[in-house]
Write an enzyme that holds these catalytic residues in place. Structure first.
Site, PDB file in Angstrom:
ATOM      1  N   LYS A  52       0.844  -1.207   0.000  1.00  0.00           N
ATOM      2  CA  LYS A  52       0.000   0.000   0.000  1.00  0.00           C
ATOM      3  C   LYS A  52       0.877   1.254   0.000  1.00  0.00           C
ATOM      4  CE  LYS A  52      -3.790  -2.480   2.176  1.00  0.00           C
ATOM      5  NZ  LYS A  52      -4.559  -2.842   3.381  1.00  0.00           N
ATOM      6  N   GLN A  96      -5.045  -1.354   9.688  1.00  0.00           N
ATOM      7  CA  GLN A  96      -4.893  -2.691   9.106  1.00  0.00           C
ATOM      8  C   GLN A  96      -5.421  -3.760  10.060  1.00  0.00           C
ATOM      9  OE1 GLN A  96      -3.757  -3.233   5.968  1.00  0.00           O
ATOM     10  NE2 GLN A  96      -3.952  -5.448   6.152  1.00  0.00           N
ATOM     11  N   ASP A 119     -11.286   2.594   3.751  1.00  0.00           N
ATOM     12  CA  ASP A 119     -11.603   1.161   3.687  1.00  0.00           C
ATOM     13  C   ASP A 119     -13.097   0.928   3.464  1.00  0.00           C
ATOM     14  OD1 ASP A 119      -9.592  -0.773   3.847  1.00  0.00           O
ATOM     15  OD2 ASP A 119      -9.252  -0.377   5.972  1.00  0.00           O
TER      16      ASP A 119
END
Ligand code: GUN
Length: 308
Positions: A52, A96, A119
């Site tokens: 990422k 995460q 997200d």
């Protein structure tokens, strides 16, 4: 011969489309900013986060990686997220998963301000998805929709079966397919006659986290099969059982001591499907690309710069 749906190709296309949008933001205001919170030291998460951050660097998106220790508390993470919520130059915040065991993950997800939720996991954004309002969509299902669109796989009126009911893949995936007028069935670990349900699908999405669960009998001849699974097999017995018909995979196991397999059997799918995503190189690359798209969109919304 089945068509391979290349996530790497679609990722490159999406990133190419992001580039001028990042450039416009740079010229009119500042580059988009993404903060990634990686708590603890889960090895798979470290690889995902590295990918990422690398994608951000390639696009000119400002990125920051925050790495609280495995022992971090819920309160400490909430304070960290709160500080990121307040920072003007951060447009996206990604925490995460999985979080360390002692952390209350749902409180942390709820703390991310919905405007910076790249997200698409915040309940407000899930509500926007459910009701068809614009907003960030969870990256993996959104990436799969891009893949289907760019390979011109028809969705309207098709029978879609989603194996798995997680908040981050199964549920949003079903909703996105339904919004595109598929007839959707969600199956899970308690579904009776799983194989029979799956075999009715024109579009089958496997996201149960069970290595090579989807074998020939699950796949309607001519179906499109999307494999979200990413399972590392480290046991020789398991590798031998799954790959008795796949000598290259067995050889890879012998070389590396482990082998990656999706939720779909890699040999059976080639024989039955009309189109399928490989593992690796299918859904995985799309997820990172969609995160970049969500970050650029968050920055455009916050800075009032339209996508042109
Ligand atoms: N862990 C596995 N996939 C994801 C994802 O898409 N987002 C976050 N935050 N964590 C993950």
């Amino acid at each position: 011969m089945a068509t391979i749906l290349s996530g790497a190709w679609v990722r490159d296309e999406l990133l190419k489309e992001c580039k001028p949008r990042v450039e416009r933001l740079r010229q009119r205001a500042r580059p988009p900013g993404l903060a990634v919170v990686l708590a603890g030291n889960d090895p798979a998460s470290e690889i995902y986060v590295r990918n990422k951050v690398k994608a951000c660097q390639e696009l000119g998106i400002h990125s920051e990686k925050l790495t609280p220790p495995e022992s971090v508390t819920t309160e400490e993470l909430l304070r960290l997220v709160d500080a990121l919520n307040r920072r003007e130059e951060i447009d996206g915040i990604l925490v995460q998963a999985p979080l360390p065991r002692q952390v209350d993950g749902s409180r942390v997800l709820l703390a991310v301000t919905p405007e910076k939720d790249v997200d698409g996991f915040h309940p407000l954004n899930l509500g926007r998805l459910m009701t068809g309002r614009p907003g960030p969509r969870a990256c993996t299902p959104a990436g799969i929709m891009e893949l289907l669109a760019r390979y011109e796989i028809p969705i309207k009126g098709q029978r879609a079966v989603v194996l798995g009911r997680s908040d981050i893949v199964g549920k949003p995936m079903a909703m996105l397919l339904m919004h595109q007028h598929a007839t959707v069935t969600i199956c899970h670990s308690r579904t009776r006659n799983l194989e029979e349900e799956a075999a009715r699908a024109d579009i089958l999405v496997a996201a149960m986290g069970r290595p090579a669960l989807v074998t020939a009998g699950f796949i309607k001849p001519g179906a499109t099969v999307i494999d979200v699974g990413m399972n590392r097999i480290a046991s020789r017995e398991e590798a031998a059982r799954i790959f008795s018909s796949a000598p290259q995979k067995l050889a890879a196991f012998e070389r590396n001591g482990s082998v990656l397999v999706g939720d779909v059997h890699p040999v059976d799918v080639v024989e039955r499907a009309a189109a399928y995503t490989p593992v690796p190189g299918g859904v995985g690359p799309m997820t990172v690309a969609m995160l970049m798209v969500n970050t650029v969109e968050a920055a455009e919304r916050r800075l009032g710069v339209c996508s042109g």
